[in-house]
Design an enzyme around this catalytic site. Sequence first.
Site, PDB file in Angstrom:
ATOM      1  N   THR A  91       0.829  -1.209   0.000  1.00 35.79           N
ATOM      2  CA  THR A  91       0.000   0.000   0.000  1.00 35.79           C
ATOM      3  C   THR A  91       0.861   1.256   0.000  1.00 35.79           C
ATOM      4  OG1 THR A  91      -1.738  -1.187   1.180  1.00 35.79           O
ATOM      5  CG2 THR A  91      -1.828   1.215   1.242  1.00 35.79           C
ATOM      6  N   ARG A 102       2.823   0.030  -7.719  1.00 38.38           N
ATOM      7  CA  ARG A 102       2.956   1.147  -6.777  1.00 38.38           C
ATOM      8  C   ARG A 102       4.392   1.652  -6.685  1.00 38.38           C
ATOM      9  NH1 ARG A 102      -1.391  -1.437  -2.669  1.00 38.38           N
ATOM     10  NH2 ARG A 102      -3.225  -0.278  -3.404  1.00 38.38           N
ATOM     11  N   ASN A 112      -1.655   6.299  -4.274  1.00 43.72           N
ATOM     12  CA  ASN A 112      -0.886   5.067  -4.479  1.00 43.72           C
ATOM     13  C   ASN A 112      -1.288   4.284  -5.735  1.00 43.72           C
ATOM     14  OD1 ASN A 112      -3.261   3.940  -3.561  1.00 43.72           O
ATOM     15  ND2 ASN A 112      -2.341   2.847  -1.844  1.00 43.72           N
ATOM     16  N   HIS A 115      -6.187   0.493  -6.676  1.00 42.11           N
ATOM     17  CA  HIS A 115      -6.928  -0.235  -5.640  1.00 42.11           C
ATOM     18  C   HIS A 115      -7.130  -1.642  -6.163  1.00 42.11           C
ATOM     19  CE1 HIS A 115     -10.257  -1.417  -2.940  1.00 42.11           C
ATOM     20  NE2 HIS A 115     -10.756  -1.982  -4.030  1.00 42.11           N
TER      21      HIS A 115
END
Length: 137
Positions: A91, A102, A112, A115
């Site tokens: 994350t 990411r 970031n 999802h």
Amino acid sequence: MEQTLSIIKPDAVAKNVIGQILARFEAAGLRIAATKKTRLSRVDAEAFYAIHAERPFFKDLVDFMISGPVVVTVLEGENAMAKNRELMGATNPAEAEPGTIRADFADSIDANAVHGSDSVENAEIEINFFFAKREIH
């Protein structure tokens, strides 16, 4: 075949890396069963992230998710949910493995880039939030 949901967030859409991210899914053996570019309303974002409503970051998350368009995609394949989470990386992009989405495209723990559903059960709920059955092929 297992399905999972991916959202390319406003920061990554603004960087014009949609194609690069989708190509990573396909290169990993995931099939794009449905995809659309949309802009979330505040009501939609609050409903989608309702599980986090009591968390201190909720308002900032909703504000970020409505700040620009997103690309919502249903990915399909063997172990699709786990494979997508591996491709995304941690994350916090500072902790993400090199070569993950990411690590390569995210700016911060808030912005970031993507999802991904965190369970097969949530994937079904999230897919149904964005897509009608007839839209998934």
